[in-house]
Design a protein around this motif. Structure first.
Motif, PDB file in Angstrom:
ATOM      1  N   PHE A 128       0.819  -1.212   0.000  1.00 44.85           N
ATOM      2  CA  PHE A 128       0.000   0.000   0.000  1.00 44.85           C
ATOM      3  C   PHE A 128       0.854   1.264   0.000  1.00 44.85           C
ATOM      4  O   PHE A 128       0.368   2.349  -0.340  1.00 44.85           O
ATOM      5  CB  PHE A 128      -0.959   0.015   1.198  1.00 44.85           C
ATOM      6  N   MET A 129       2.145   1.126   0.335  1.00 44.85           N
ATOM      7  CA  MET A 129       3.040   2.282   0.328  1.00 44.85           C
ATOM      8  C   MET A 129       3.823   2.397  -0.975  1.00 44.85           C
ATOM      9  O   MET A 129       4.189   3.496  -1.394  1.00 44.85           O
ATOM     10  CB  MET A 129       4.020   2.199   1.499  1.00 44.85           C
ATOM     11  N   THR A 130       4.073   1.267  -1.619  1.00 45.97           N
ATOM     12  CA  THR A 130       4.964   1.272  -2.788  1.00 45.97           C
ATOM     13  C   THR A 130       4.239   1.203  -4.121  1.00 45.97           C
ATOM     14  O   THR A 130       4.820   1.539  -5.157  1.00 45.97           O
ATOM     15  CB  THR A 130       5.936   0.088  -2.703  1.00 45.97           C
ATOM     16  N   THR A 131       2.981   0.771  -4.108  1.00 47.06           N
ATOM     17  CA  THR A 131       2.247   0.559  -5.360  1.00 47.06           C
ATOM     18  C   THR A 131       1.103   1.554  -5.478  1.00 47.06           C
ATOM     19  O   THR A 131       0.220   1.592  -4.617  1.00 47.06           O
ATOM     20  CB  THR A 131       1.681  -0.870  -5.434  1.00 47.06           C
ATOM     21  N   PRO A 132       1.075   2.369  -6.524  1.00 48.64           N
ATOM     22  CA  PRO A 132      -0.046   3.303  -6.708  1.00 48.64           C
ATOM     23  C   PRO A 132      -1.280   2.570  -7.237  1.00 48.64           C
ATOM     24  O   PRO A 132      -1.184   1.478  -7.812  1.00 48.64           O
ATOM     25  CB  PRO A 132       0.487   4.297  -7.734  1.00 48.64           C
ATOM     26  N   ARG A 133      -2.435   3.163  -7.012  1.00 52.85           N
ATOM     27  CA  ARG A 133      -3.677   2.598  -7.552  1.00 52.85           C
ATOM     28  C   ARG A 133      -3.645   2.673  -9.072  1.00 52.85           C
ATOM     29  O   ARG A 133      -3.288   3.696  -9.662  1.00 52.85           O
ATOM     30  CB  ARG A 133      -4.884   3.377  -7.030  1.00 52.85           C
ATOM     31  N   GLN A 134      -4.007   1.580  -9.712  1.00 46.28           N
ATOM     32  CA  GLN A 134      -4.075   1.529 -11.160  1.00 46.28           C
ATOM     33  C   GLN A 134      -5.321   0.758 -11.547  1.00 46.28           C
ATOM     34  O   GLN A 134      -5.502  -0.397 -11.165  1.00 46.28           O
ATOM     35  CB  GLN A 134      -2.823   0.861 -11.751  1.00 46.28           C
ATOM     36  N   GLU A 135      -6.195   1.392 -12.322  1.00 46.34           N
ATOM     37  CA  GLU A 135      -7.473   0.786 -12.668  1.00 46.34           C
ATOM     38  C   GLU A 135      -7.445   0.166 -14.057  1.00 46.34           C
ATOM     39  O   GLU A 135      -6.566   0.451 -14.871  1.00 46.34           O
ATOM     40  CB  GLU A 135      -8.588   1.835 -12.583  1.00 46.34           C
TER      41      GLU A 135
END
Length: 495
Positions: free
Chosen positions: A7-14
């Motif tokens: 949750f800190m290293t990976t951005p949200r991607q839809e």
């Protein structure tokens, strides 16, 4: 929790959508085929496996979200499918059509973009079909009890599947010529292709559920006859009584309800019609109503080749972020959202007069005017304040030769005669009255879904179907092992 730092290293991607110029030329899914699976593993890693997973409570089905997020991260698709289907009969429906209140309740959403729960859900569901994890589950033995389910929307189908798997003999009665209710003729194919519906119906047939199409209960078959023939009856007809707009000029030709317009476009897709008799092609379309049904009309009109499309929303344009004072986490906030249809309208500039994308916010209809032949030609509107009071000096008119009313629904339709034939009671808002166990007060007759709850989300509809199935099972056998995810008086979380 596969990645404690995800949750800190990976951005949200839809899930990416297809280019607007490409997708408006067809009725296929708006999303890029095959582009979801490469994303969901890392996106599932963003789940924090919270000690108190508020996403559970935000979802009326009680979906086991952290569990199947972890399993997807580890690429254990079979186990993920098992955990997903443990609480949801039709995750490929909710993964495409639900607005995801679970994401609003995600703990990560307190100060970051939420986990893409909805995308992970639909990825699991689609993978389950591809890998053969969704084999029919007929009962080991039959109970000898029979149930009639009236209505084949998500509530009726969920109730029927649960009761069939419990060993009861279930027949689903549907007034239309195909099974699916609003999912069949109300939801456009670009939001959910009908093949997803067809394969669930075939699964249910293989499990033993029987379907009776083109049968209007109350007319073709009397409702009280069903009560005599079956040990229990479930009314899941939906809330199809649409709201009207009582303004001058409503009688003009060219003004239709959204649910008169959308089924025709879907029937073109089914091959029943060469073209819709209400087609928006070359016409100036105005949609009155700012909800999902209005957005469905918008996307449909764009694909039909409308000259312009404008959508009126009586509410003020919401902000981009949650208002923590009025809609604090974990409630579902009213924020500015850009659906696929609104994205299309914005890029194609379908409504040059609109505030944003195709929408005119804080707009109320005053009247319609037409030509000598009695056809609508203009819609007259006025801006309103937060209390819906007209703002002086803001009235104007916009061209309109096709007007679609998408103002929502109240309760079940009355013209079929079910209410009168069974002696049912209605609440003041027009929905079916029921007790704490989904009973209507008429022995053996139960009510579930939008017909009793009022207009709601698909995830609540499926939860109602599962819950009423447990109530019917208890009525028939004295006890039940079927889950009851919600009660009839439960409501979404609010302030």
């Amino acid at each position: 929790m596969a990645d404690p730092k995800g949750f800190m290293t990976t951005p949200r991607q839809e899930w990416p959508r297809r280019p607007v110029g490409e997708r408006v030329r067809d009725w296929d899914d708006v999303y890029v085929p095959g582009a979801l699976l490469p994303l969901v593993g890392a996106q599932a890693d963003r789940c924090m496996d919270c000690g108190i997973p508020f996403c559970h409570d935000a979802c009326p089905l009680g979906n086991l979200i952290p569990e199947w997020n972890d399993l997807v991260s580890r690429e254990d698709w079979r186990a993920a499918s098992d955990r997903l289907h443990a609480t949801n009969n039709f995750p490929e429906f909710t993964g495409r059509l639900c607005p995801a209140p679970c994401e609003a309740g995600c703990v990560l959403a307190i100060n970051q973009p939420a986990v893409t729960i909805k995308n992970v859900e639909v990825a699991i569901a689609d993978r389950a079909w591809e890998e053969g994890f969704t084999a029919p589950r007929p009962p080991d033995r039959l109970s000898g009890r029979t149930v009639a389910v009236i209505g084949s929307g998500p509530t009726g189908l969920a109730a029927a599947q649960q009761l069939t798997r419990a060993g009861h003999t279930v027949a689903v009665y549907e007034k239309d010529d195909r099974i699916g209710g609003l999912m069949r003729y109300g939801i456009p194919a670009f939001k959910m292709e009908k093949r997803h519906l067809e394969r669930r119906i075939e699964q249910m047939r293989a499990e033993g559920t029987r379907f009776r199409t083109s049968t209007t209960v109350g007319r073709d078959v009397m409702a009280d006859d069903l009560r005599t023939r079956y040990d229990a009856v479930v009314i899941a007809t939906g809330a199809t009584e649409w709201r009207e707009l009582h303004v001058p000029g409503r009688e003009l030709t060219g003004i239709h309800q959204a649910m008169e317009y959308l089924p025709l476009a879907n029937r073109v897709g089914e091959g029943d019609l060469a073209a819709s008799p209400m087609s928006a092609a070359g016409r100036h379309v105005v949609i009155v109503g700012g909800g999902d049904t209005g957005a469905d009309c918008l996307g449909t009109a764009v694909r039909e080749g409308a000259a312009s499309v404008t959508q009126l929303d009586i509410y003020a344009m919401p902000g981009e972020a949650r208002d923590e004072d009025t809609e604090p986490w974990p409630t579902y906030p009213k924020i500015y959202r850009l659906s696929a249809a609104h994205e299309e309208a914005r890029e194609l500039r379908s409504a040059p007069v609109a505030d944003a994308d195709a929408r005119l916010f804080a707009a109320s209809t005053l009247r319609f005017t037409g030509d000598e032949a009695g056809r609508v030609r203009a819609l007259h509107l006025v801006e309103v304040d937060a209390d819906r009071r007209p703002v002086d000096g803001t009235s104007r008119s916009i061209p309109a030769d096709l007007v679609l009313l998408a103002l929502g629904f109240t309760g079940p339709a009355r013209e079929d005669g079910i209410v009168e034939q069974l002696g049912l009671t209605l609440e003041t808002r027009g929905t079916l009255a029921r007790d704490g166990d989904f009973g209507t007060g008429v022995p053996g007759v139960f009510a579930a879904g939008d017909a009793a709850r009022g207009q709601s989300l698909i995830v609540w509809a499926i939860a109602e179907g599962r819950a009423v199935a447990a109530a019917v099972d208890r009525h028939l056998t004295g006890s039940s092992r079927l889950p009851t995810p919600i009660g009839p008086y439960d409501r979404p979380r609010s302030v």
